[in-house]
Design a protein around this motif. Structure first.
Motif, PDB file in Angstrom:
ATOM      1  N   THR A  36     -13.333   2.926  38.971  1.00  0.00           N
ATOM      2  CA  THR A  36     -14.263   1.948  39.527  1.00  0.00           C
ATOM      3  C   THR A  36     -13.566   1.030  40.530  1.00  0.00           C
ATOM      4  O   THR A  36     -14.152   0.668  41.562  1.00  0.00           O
ATOM      5  CB  THR A  36     -14.892   1.103  38.407  1.00  0.00           C
ATOM      6  OG1 THR A  36     -13.854   0.447  37.656  1.00  0.00           O
ATOM      7  CG2 THR A  36     -15.712   1.977  37.472  1.00  0.00           C
ATOM      8  N   GLU A  88     -20.166   1.666  45.978  1.00  0.00           N
ATOM      9  CA  GLU A  88     -20.277   0.434  45.210  1.00  0.00           C
ATOM     10  C   GLU A  88     -21.211   0.624  44.024  1.00  0.00           C
ATOM     11  O   GLU A  88     -20.963   0.095  42.928  1.00  0.00           O
ATOM     12  CB  GLU A  88     -20.799  -0.687  46.120  1.00  0.00           C
ATOM     13  CG  GLU A  88     -19.789  -1.141  47.161  1.00  0.00           C
ATOM     14  CD  GLU A  88     -20.361  -2.200  48.069  1.00  0.00           C
ATOM     15  OE1 GLU A  88     -21.594  -2.394  48.048  1.00  0.00           O
ATOM     16  OE2 GLU A  88     -19.589  -2.836  48.805  1.00  0.00           O
ATOM     17  N   GLU A  92     -20.305   0.042  40.091  1.00  0.00           N
ATOM     18  CA  GLU A  92     -21.064  -0.870  39.234  1.00  0.00           C
ATOM     19  C   GLU A  92     -21.635  -0.155  38.014  1.00  0.00           C
ATOM     20  O   GLU A  92     -21.559  -0.665  36.889  1.00  0.00           O
ATOM     21  CB  GLU A  92     -22.184  -1.512  40.048  1.00  0.00           C
ATOM     22  CG  GLU A  92     -21.673  -2.460  41.128  1.00  0.00           C
ATOM     23  CD  GLU A  92     -22.783  -2.946  42.026  1.00  0.00           C
ATOM     24  OE1 GLU A  92     -23.956  -2.515  41.814  1.00  0.00           O
ATOM     25  OE2 GLU A  92     -22.511  -3.736  42.954  1.00  0.00           O
ATOM     26  N   THR A  95     -18.944   0.843  35.531  1.00  0.00           N
ATOM     27  CA  THR A  95     -18.444  -0.332  34.808  1.00  0.00           C
ATOM     28  C   THR A  95     -19.395  -0.736  33.691  1.00  0.00           C
ATOM     29  O   THR A  95     -18.976  -1.000  32.558  1.00  0.00           O
ATOM     30  CB  THR A  95     -18.248  -1.504  35.776  1.00  0.00           C
ATOM     31  OG1 THR A  95     -17.294  -1.124  36.779  1.00  0.00           O
ATOM     32  CG2 THR A  95     -17.746  -2.735  35.043  1.00  0.00           C
ATOM     33  N   SER A  96     -20.698  -0.784  34.019  1.00  0.00           N
ATOM     34  CA  SER A  96     -21.674  -1.272  33.038  1.00  0.00           C
ATOM     35  C   SER A  96     -22.008  -0.231  31.972  1.00  0.00           C
ATOM     36  O   SER A  96     -22.163  -0.568  30.796  1.00  0.00           O
ATOM     37  CB  SER A  96     -22.950  -1.717  33.753  1.00  0.00           C
ATOM     38  OG  SER A  96     -23.531  -0.635  34.458  1.00  0.00           O
TER      39      SER A  96
END
Length: 592
Positions: A36, A88, A92, A95-96
């Protein structure tokens, strides 16, 4: 297949294995986290790269993006920016949906694993305690049995000895009985503890440990499934943005296909077309018959060729054409190729010969652009004037729309006074009308200049030839002021007639002051490389191949003063003639 039955004795190995599984999961979380960060850094670099090559507002680069190739490049930059946005999104979502979720799962897994192995260690400690109790009762039973045997043997020995008293024998007998009773009690205790231990051991190996290991097995299998789902999610997140990335790439391909080389070529023509005609052929120079030079009036008038038209421009041009010019003492540059001289003529600023031209010439030297764009070539001037007219019409339309809105609002106020005072809008309406009138006058001024340029461009060459022929049959006025020509040598146009008349009187006064001046001596000769139509005051027309006298060098403004006869002299663009200076002439300079 169960760890409880198959791995009943591998408690330590299972503990190591489950810890290794958690380490693998944490390693995968770290991998995704670094991925990421790479995606985010890559997206940032792509955005910076796209921004770096974006055209800056109000710059020359912005004008270059009229071309289809540059527009395709701009589309590529925009698509690259969108492409960076998808990276991007990947960062994101990973990551989540992966990193954060797995980190929380690892914490729960550690707690669960800790509780299971805590129960296992507790069961181990319990069975070890039972084993110690069994060993202790066993050793006590063994010791009591040995003590009972020794007491029995001692009694029998005492009883067989005739020398021992009866009291001693009785005492030995009682001691043997006590030892036998203790052995029986130890035996009963040992038996009870053994049965208890066997029960506990059975429970430990067939109930407690299998249950604990089964839970550990289920926990480990859930961990494995979780890793598999995360890996699948990892791929799916990439797959989700692939169609959008594909659209970005398709946009770049579409932009590349939209490039039209013919259209770009036409834009180049529109951007740089000057409107001038190309020069004619260069005539052969016959150096076997050198020109005989003389300073007499008859020889000067006869030195012109038989077939060359006499191009008189003004009656009074003897050394006093432009009294306002301050001579430039800068040294003359070396000769350049014809193409460079032609370019020099296209961009050079001629001498100034009246007050209005002096003002405009000074503004050009200071870097200011004339209002009518007279410093540009005809074609470029036409484009700029057309652009200015369009801008003024657009501003005028905005003002008219605003006037209509105010008028409507005023009507509403008249019909409904409670909504507002109609008189409060009169000042604004008057101001808008004044702005419209100013814009209309401005637009008419630029439209007049545009109409003049459009009238000049198509027939420029023919008009010049007609004027050249007219000079042979008509005598020009005695005094040609700058007000009589629409275009001055610096390319600027005249203004109102009243102002021109004033300048005309001043120019006449200057002519009177210099009437008695002697003609300047010739400092060399020159040969016309191209035909030049001297349509402005102070200039002189020359025909390609014609040889004339040089009476004043180029002072750095791009013009050379020449003479054809005693009463016919003027300025021509330096790039239109080849100058041969006389080294012995006064004021002549030697060039290497």
């Amino acid at each position: 297949m169960s760890w409880g039955t198959e791995l009943w004795d591998q408690f330590d190995n299972l503990e190591k294995h489950t810890q290794w599984g958690i380490d693998i999961l944490e390693k995968y979380i770290k991998f995704v986290k670094e991925r990421t960060e790479i995606e985010l850094s890559y997206a940032k670099q792509l955005r910076n790269l796209s921004k770096k090559y974006q055209p800056k507002k109000n710059s020359k680069d912005e004008e270059e993006y009229r071309y289809t190739a540059c527009q395709a490049f701009l589309s590529t930059l925009n698509e690259t920016n969108d492409y960076a946005g998808q990276h991007e999104v990947i960062s994101e979502t990973m990551t989540s949906q992966i990193t954060v979720e797995l980190a929380r799962y690892v914490q729960e897994l550690k707690q669960e694993r800790k509780s299971y192995f805590h129960d296992g260690r507790k069961a181990q400690q319990h069975i070890e305690t039972c084993w110690k109790q069994l060993e202790s009762s066993k050793r006590r039973f063994e010791r009591d049995c040995k003590e009972a045997d020794r007491a029995q043997q001692y009694f029998e020995k005492m009883d067989a000895d005739i020398n021992v008293t009866k009291a001693d024998v009785e005492k030995a007998r009682q001691q043997a009985q006590i030892r036998h009773q203790m052995a029986k009690d130890s035996k009963a205790d040992y038996s009870s503890i053994l049965q208890k231990f066997n029960h506990e051991q059975h429970e430990y190996y067939h109930t407690h440990i299998p249950n604990i290991f089964q839970k550990i097995q289920e926990m480990e299998e859930r961990r494995i499934v979780k890793i598999g789902k995360s890996l699948k999610k990892y791929a799916e997140l990439d797959q989700e943005v692939i169609p959008i990335i594909g659209k970005c790439l398709d946009g770049i391909v579409k932009a590349a296909d939209s490039i039209d080389q013919k259209n770009d070529s036409q834009l180049v023509i529109e951007a740089y077309k000057s409107g001038f005609e190309p020069p004619g052929d260069i005539e052969f120079e016959d150096y076997t018959q050198p020109m005989k030079r003389t300073v007499s009036d008859n020889s000067l008038s006869n030195s012109r060729g038989e077939g060359k038209p006499e191009l008189k421009f003004g009656g009074k041009s003897k050394g006093k054409l432009w009294p306002f010019i301050k001579k430039n003492k800068s040294p003359k540059q070396q000769k350049e190729p014809l193409s460079h001289r032609f370019n020099e003529f296209m961009t050079s600023k001629p001498k100034i010969h009246c007050f209005r031209s002096l003002k405009r010439g000074l503004s050009l030297k200071l870097g200011a652009t004339p209002e009518d764009f007279s410093n540009l070539p005809p074609e470029q001037r036409r484009k700029r004037l057309q652009q200015k007219v369009d801008e003024l019409n657009k501003e005028m339309q905005k003002e008219m729309d605003q006037r209509d809105a105010i008028t409507k609002m005023k009507d509403v106020y008249l019909k409904n006074p409670q909504m507002g005072d109609p008189a409060s809008l009169d000042h604004k309406l008057t101001e808008v009308n004044q702005n419209i009138e100013k814009l209309r006058v401005e637009a008419q001024k630029f439209e007049a200049w545009l109409a003049e340029v459009e009238g000049i461009l198509p027939a420029r060459g023919e008009q010049a030839r007609r004027q050249s022929g007219m000079y042979d049959t008509q005598n020009p006025p005695a005094i040609n002021s700058c007000a009589q020509d629409r275009e001055s040598p610096d390319g600027s146009y005249t203004e109102e007639q009243s102002q021109e008349s004033e300048v005309k009187v001043l120019a006449t006064d200057f002519d009177d002051e210099f009437d008695d001046e002697e003609p300047l001596p010739a400092i060399g000769t020159c040969k016309a490389l191209y035909t030049f139509e001297g349509q402005n005051e102070g200039t002189i027309s020359v025909v390609e191949g014609e040889t004339l006298y040089v009476i004043e060098e180029d002072k750095g403004d791009g013009w050379t003063r020449i003479r054809r006869s005693e009463d016919e002299e003027g300025y021509v663009p330096t790039s239109y003639v080849e100058v041969y200076l006389d080294k012995n002439a006064k004021g002549a300079k030697t060039y290497i």
